[in-house]
Each structure stands twice: as structure tokens, then as C-alpha cells.
Scaffold this motif. Structure first.
Motif, short mmCIF file in Angstrom:
data_model
loop_
_atom_site.label_atom_id
_atom_site.label_comp_id
_atom_site.label_asym_id
_atom_site.label_seq_id
_atom_site.Cartn_x
_atom_site.Cartn_y
_atom_site.Cartn_z
N GLU A 194 2.43 -14.32 14.61
CA GLU A 194 2.99 -15.51 13.99
C GLU A 194 4.03 -15.18 12.92
OE1 GLU A 194 -0.90 -14.51 11.85
OE2 GLU A 194 -0.11 -14.52 13.90
N SER A 195 4.17 -13.89 12.55
CA SER A 195 5.11 -13.50 11.51
C SER A 195 6.34 -12.79 12.06
CB SER A 195 4.42 -12.58 10.49
OG SER A 195 3.28 -13.19 9.93
N ILE A 196 6.39 -12.58 13.36
CA ILE A 196 7.50 -11.81 13.93
C ILE A 196 8.84 -12.49 13.64
CG2 ILE A 196 8.55 -11.07 16.09
CD1 ILE A 196 5.79 -10.45 17.14
N GLY A 197 8.89 -13.81 13.78
CA GLY A 197 10.14 -14.53 13.53
C GLY A 197 10.65 -14.32 12.12
N PHE A 198 9.73 -14.35 11.13
CA PHE A 198 10.13 -14.15 9.74
C PHE A 198 10.72 -12.76 9.53
CE2 PHE A 198 8.71 -12.21 5.71
CZ PHE A 198 9.52 -12.89 4.84
N PHE A 199 10.02 -11.74 10.05
CA PHE A 199 10.50 -10.37 9.83
C PHE A 199 11.80 -10.10 10.59
CE2 PHE A 199 5.96 -9.68 8.72
CZ PHE A 199 6.16 -9.23 7.44
N GLU A 200 11.99 -10.73 11.73
CA GLU A 200 13.25 -10.57 12.44
C GLU A 200 14.41 -11.15 11.64
OE1 GLU A 200 12.54 -12.30 16.26
OE2 GLU A 200 12.03 -10.36 17.17
N ARG A 201 14.14 -12.20 10.86
CA ARG A 201 15.20 -12.81 10.06
C ARG A 201 15.55 -11.98 8.83
NH1 ARG A 201 12.10 -17.46 11.03
NH2 ARG A 201 11.29 -17.41 8.89
N VAL A 202 14.55 -11.35 8.21
CA VAL A 202 14.80 -10.67 6.94
C VAL A 202 14.96 -9.16 7.08
CG1 VAL A 202 13.53 -12.45 5.71
CG2 VAL A 202 12.34 -10.36 6.37
N ALA A 203 14.51 -8.57 8.19
CA ALA A 203 14.55 -7.11 8.33
C ALA A 203 15.93 -6.66 8.78
CB ALA A 203 13.50 -6.64 9.33
N GLY A 204 16.30 -5.45 8.36
CA GLY A 204 17.57 -4.89 8.78
C GLY A 204 17.54 -4.39 10.21
N GLY A 205 16.38 -4.05 10.71
CA GLY A 205 16.26 -3.55 12.07
C GLY A 205 14.84 -3.13 12.37
N LEU A 261 0.86 -1.18 0.00
CA LEU A 261 0.00 0.00 0.00
C LEU A 261 0.90 1.23 0.00
CD1 LEU A 261 -2.89 1.15 0.25
CD2 LEU A 261 -2.59 1.11 2.73
N THR A 262 0.78 2.08 -1.01
CA THR A 262 1.67 3.23 -1.14
C THR A 262 0.96 4.41 -1.76
OG1 THR A 262 3.71 4.02 -2.18
CG2 THR A 262 2.50 2.29 -3.33
N ASP A 263 1.43 5.61 -1.40
CA ASP A 263 0.92 6.81 -2.06
C ASP A 263 1.79 7.19 -3.25
OD1 ASP A 263 3.22 7.74 -0.88
OD2 ASP A 263 2.27 9.32 0.31
N GLY A 264 2.84 6.39 -3.51
CA GLY A 264 3.71 6.65 -4.64
C GLY A 264 4.71 7.75 -4.43
N TYR A 265 4.75 8.33 -3.23
CA TYR A 265 5.63 9.47 -2.99
C TYR A 265 6.51 9.27 -1.75
CZ TYR A 265 7.13 14.30 -2.14
OH TYR A 265 7.87 15.42 -1.91
N THR A 266 5.88 9.15 -0.58
CA THR A 266 6.67 9.03 0.65
C THR A 266 6.32 7.81 1.48
OG1 THR A 266 5.05 10.37 1.90
CG2 THR A 266 6.87 11.55 0.83
N PHE A 267 5.18 7.19 1.22
CA PHE A 267 4.68 6.15 2.12
C PHE A 267 4.57 4.81 1.41
CE2 PHE A 267 1.05 3.66 3.66
CZ PHE A 267 1.44 3.46 4.98
N GLY A 268 5.05 3.76 2.05
CA GLY A 268 4.88 2.41 1.56
C GLY A 268 4.79 1.44 2.72
N ALA A 269 3.78 0.60 2.71
CA ALA A 269 3.57 -0.34 3.81
C ALA A 269 3.11 -1.68 3.25
CB ALA A 269 2.54 0.19 4.80
N VAL A 270 3.50 -2.75 3.93
CA VAL A 270 3.07 -4.08 3.55
C VAL A 270 1.66 -4.30 4.10
CG1 VAL A 270 3.46 -6.55 3.82
CG2 VAL A 270 5.39 -5.03 3.42
N ALA A 271 0.71 -4.40 3.19
CA ALA A 271 -0.66 -4.65 3.63
C ALA A 271 -0.89 -6.12 3.94
CB ALA A 271 -1.64 -4.18 2.55
N ASP A 272 -0.17 -7.00 3.24
CA ASP A 272 -0.35 -8.44 3.44
C ASP A 272 0.78 -9.17 2.75
OD1 ASP A 272 -1.49 -10.71 4.35
OD2 ASP A 272 -3.23 -10.68 3.03
N ILE A 273 1.24 -10.25 3.36
CA ILE A 273 2.22 -11.13 2.72
C ILE A 273 1.91 -12.55 3.14
CG2 ILE A 273 3.90 -10.73 4.58
CD1 ILE A 273 6.10 -11.29 2.47
#
Length: 250
Positions: free
Chosen positions: A224-235, A177-189
């Protein structure tokens, strides 16, 4: 029509209209110039200039209007070609009527033989959208429950959708989900349970990050997704806040 096709068809339409306006403007000038020269020779430069501008602008506007209609037609041709090409990548070529029927009826999941780590070689990714029927089938696999296909179709139209495919089977998807300018967020994965821990989720996040403005993504991680994001996220990012009708605003 998805937002993916709508944006590109607008570009095709506007570009065609602009080019035809320019062509009409320049082309008509060659024919109207003698009129201007004749008026100047007769000592009435103001009238000649007025005739000249009215003629070239009128011709440009008329050509631009024709270009708009031509751009709409070109957009239809491009969308038909793109849908056909994408359907060929994902499986047999389907007619537009068949695609409509596929959207209205959620197909039943059928196990694919040979679902193993070796199948990762067959996986490919598309950034041109995800069909609601395929998305519902994946959602039923990941989060069993009632999924309203009409609401999902409306949600998909509001996000940029990246899919991971094994043949004609959608095995993973991320919605940005993004406004195409400053904002981008994962709505679902989501990744099909049979294909998890093969790097597909990481690749989906990589492509989602590339599609986000300034290459920054916000993620509201489910427990249930925290483990996944902790593995792939930079911080971790800054703390956030949740507003609901129950909590209200003080």
C-alpha cells in the motif's frame, strides 16, 4: 530512557570527567612542583619525579571521578530541561508523573477542528523522540488493530524517531534503524489519514535521509506504500531477499 537521551547524557558525563581530570592534573602540578625541585636539589631526581607524577596523576583521577558524578548530575538537569522545553512546544507543561501516566494509558483520538490543507502551517517536526502513547494513537489511526504499548516503547528505544505534530497531536512519524556508520533503513513511516497528501510524508523522509549515514536509506515498501515511495524516491535500489522461518535457508 530513550537512546536519544542516553547518548547525549554519556557525552555530557564523559566531557565533564575529561575536563575535570585535566584541571586537576594541571592545578595540582603547581603545588607539587616545589617538591620535585627540592628532591632535584638534594640529588634524588628519580624519587622527586616519582612523587610528582603520583601526585598529579592521583589528583587528576580524583578530579575525574568527581567530574563523572558532576556529569551525571548535569545530564539529569539537561534532560529535565529538554523534556520540559519539548513538552511546552507540544502543549501544556506536564510533570514527570503526568508523563509517566501518559505513557501507560493510550489516549483516545479526538478529531481536531479545522483539519484541512491550511492546517499544514501549524505542523512542526521534532527529532528528539516520540512518546509511545502518541505513537500508538497514530498507529491506531493508520493501521487499526491491537498495538502493544510496551513492545512499541521498546521498539522506539532502538530507533531514531522523527515526529510531525499539529499542536499536541502526533500526525506523522518515521523510525530510522541505523548502526550510525554505514547502515540506515526506514523501520516504519506513518501519516494520519486526515493529513496525507499534504507533503508531510515527503518531509519526514527528507529528515530521515539526513539522519542516515552517508545520506542513504533502505526501504522495505509495503504494497500500500509503493505509490508513495515511487513519487518521492530518486530511484529503485538493488533487488533484495527475504528470509523467514517458513522459507528457511537452503
Amino acid at each position: 530512557m530513550s537512546d536519544f537521551y542516553r547518548r547525549r547524557r554519556v557525552v555530557i558525563k564523559d566531557a565533564t570527567a575529561l575536563m575535570t581530570f585535566f584541571v586537576g592534573f594541571v592545578w595540582s602540578g603547581a603545588f607539587v612542583w616545589p617538591l620535585l625541585a627540592n628532591q632535584v636539589d638534594n640529588g634524588d631526581m628519580i624519587r622527586g619525579l616519582a612523587y610528582f607524577l603520583a601526585a598529579v596523576l592521583g589528583s587528576g583521577v580524583l578530579a575525574g571521578l568527581i567530574g563523572l558524578e558532576t556529569g551525571v548530575l548535569l545530564g539529569d538537569v539537561w534532560e529535565h530541561y529538554h523534556r520540559r522545553r519539548r513538552s511546552m512546544m507540544a502543549g501544556p507543561v506536564l510533570s514527570s508523573a503526568a508523563w509517566s501516566a501518559r505513557e501507560e494509558a493510550v489516549p483516545q483520538f479526538r478529531p481536531v477542528s479545522g483539519s484541512s490543507p491550511n492546517c499544514i502551517d501549524r505542523v512542526y517536526f521534532t527529532e528528539g523522540g516520540v512518546y509511545a502513547a502518541s505513537f500508538v494513537t497514530l498507529a491506531d489511526r493508520v493501521r487499526p488493530g491491537r498495538h502493544a504499548i510496551r513492545r512499541i516503547r521498546a521498539a522506539l528505544a532502538r530507533t531514531d524517531n522523527i515526529g510531525a505534530w499539529d499542536g499536541a497531536r502526533l500526525i506523522g512519524a518515521v523510525r530510522v534503524l541505523t548502526d550510525g556508520y554505514t547502515f540506515g533503513a526506514v523501520a516504519d513511516i506513518m501519516v494520519d489519514p486526515e493529513y496525507q497528501r499534504l507533503g508531510i510524508g515527503r518531509m519526514l523522509m527528507t529528515k530521515a535521509l539526513a539522519a542516515s549515514p552517508d545520506h542513504r536509506l533502505l526501504v522495505e515498501a509495503k504494497p500500500e506504500s509503493i505509490g508513495f515511495f515511487e513519487r518521492v524516491a530518486g530511484g529503485r535500489g538493488l533487488p533484495g531477499f527475504v528470509f523467514t522461518p517458513e522459507t528457511g535457508i537452503r
